[in-house]
Each structure stands twice: as structure tokens, then as C-alpha cells.
Design a protein around this motif. Sequence first.
Motif, mmCIF file in Angstrom:
data_model
loop_
_atom_site.group_PDB
_atom_site.id
_atom_site.type_symbol
_atom_site.label_atom_id
_atom_site.label_comp_id
_atom_site.label_asym_id
_atom_site.label_seq_id
_atom_site.Cartn_x
_atom_site.Cartn_y
_atom_site.Cartn_z
ATOM 1 N N ARG A 47 7.251 -33.275 -17.825
ATOM 2 C CA ARG A 47 7.601 -31.878 -18.079
ATOM 3 C C ARG A 47 6.465 -31.174 -18.835
ATOM 4 N N SER A 48 5.951 -31.820 -19.852
ATOM 5 C CA SER A 48 4.849 -31.238 -20.625
ATOM 6 C C SER A 48 3.610 -31.051 -19.771
ATOM 7 N N ALA A 49 3.345 -32.001 -18.884
ATOM 8 C CA ALA A 49 2.174 -31.900 -18.011
ATOM 9 C C ALA A 49 2.245 -30.628 -17.167
ATOM 10 N N LEU A 50 3.392 -30.367 -16.582
ATOM 11 C CA LEU A 50 3.532 -29.180 -15.735
ATOM 12 C C LEU A 50 3.415 -27.893 -16.541
ATOM 13 N N GLY A 55 1.106 -24.337 -16.558
ATOM 14 C CA GLY A 55 2.031 -23.228 -16.747
ATOM 15 C C GLY A 55 3.144 -23.189 -15.718
ATOM 16 N N ILE A 56 3.477 -24.337 -15.148
ATOM 17 C CA ILE A 56 4.514 -24.400 -14.113
ATOM 18 C C ILE A 56 5.883 -24.480 -14.775
ATOM 19 N N ASP A 57 6.655 -23.412 -14.602
ATOM 20 C CA ASP A 57 8.015 -23.396 -15.126
ATOM 21 C C ASP A 57 9.029 -22.946 -14.074
ATOM 22 N N THR A 58 8.534 -22.735 -12.852
ATOM 23 C CA THR A 58 9.419 -22.397 -11.736
ATOM 24 C C THR A 58 9.019 -23.223 -10.513
ATOM 25 N N LEU A 59 9.952 -23.362 -9.603
ATOM 26 C CA LEU A 59 9.646 -24.091 -8.364
ATOM 27 C C LEU A 59 8.651 -23.332 -7.501
ATOM 28 N N LYS A 61 6.100 -21.636 -8.588
ATOM 29 C CA LYS A 61 4.767 -21.974 -9.110
ATOM 30 C C LYS A 61 4.377 -23.390 -8.710
ATOM 31 N N LEU A 62 5.353 -24.309 -8.738
ATOM 32 C CA LEU A 62 5.081 -25.693 -8.350
ATOM 33 C C LEU A 62 4.628 -25.783 -6.902
ATOM 34 N N ALA A 63 5.222 -24.976 -6.021
ATOM 35 C CA ALA A 63 4.914 -25.012 -4.591
ATOM 36 C C ALA A 63 3.480 -24.585 -4.280
ATOM 37 N N LYS A 64 2.782 -24.026 -5.240
ATOM 38 C CA LYS A 64 1.390 -23.606 -5.036
ATOM 39 C C LYS A 64 0.410 -24.770 -5.180
ATOM 40 N N TYR A 65 0.924 -25.944 -5.548
ATOM 41 C CA TYR A 65 0.077 -27.119 -5.768
ATOM 42 C C TYR A 65 0.443 -28.231 -4.799
ATOM 43 N N ALA A 87 13.927 -31.074 -5.500
ATOM 44 C CA ALA A 87 14.165 -29.759 -6.107
ATOM 45 C C ALA A 87 13.533 -28.651 -5.260
ATOM 46 N N LEU A 88 12.316 -28.887 -4.789
ATOM 47 C CA LEU A 88 11.652 -27.911 -3.929
ATOM 48 C C LEU A 88 12.435 -27.709 -2.636
#
Length: 102
Positions: A47-50, A55-59, A61-65, A87-88
Amino acid sequence: MERQKTLRTCEKGHRYYKSTDCPTCPTCEKENKPKDGFLSLLSSPARSALIEYLGIDTLEKLAKYSEKEILKLHGMGKASLPILRKALAEKGLSFKEESTKK
């Protein structure tokens, strides 16, 4: 050789033992854990890594990686990927595709 654990006290006054240089207080980490959402399903290091590195706190934002980019983060392990994929997928999203160089 196992490192000696030292007693530490965080800014909030929690006392804990650590054998590494990591300054993170386990009690504070538990208090900061989200109660719901995909971040609540991850371990504290993942969680801290993201959040802290990207700055990933939403799915969204996560989908951009890509998965490979996420796995490079310190604290992120392979056990977190199935959680993140699921989750995605539940939101109709996925990790960014790896670019293939020819």
C-alpha cells in the motif's frame, strides 16, 4: 547473523521494536489502513509503495501502469498482483499493456 531489535517510540508515543532502519511504526500503520477499497486489501508495504512512490490511490491511476512497473516498487510483491488484477477487473479496468520492442 540476526540484527538486534531496538526499542523505538514514534511521534504519537507508540513503543515498538525494530531490527531494521525502517522508521515505520506498526501501530500507526494499522491505524492508517483504509477500511475499504482496493488499498485495504494490500499489505502495508504494498500500500505504501503505491501511494508514496507513485501517488496511486485510485484504480484509474493504477491502470496507467504495467504490472512490471508496479512490481519494481520497493514493498510490492507478487502476492499483491492477483488482488490488484481482480480489483481492476471489477471496475472494467486492467494494467497497462507492456510495450514490445522489435
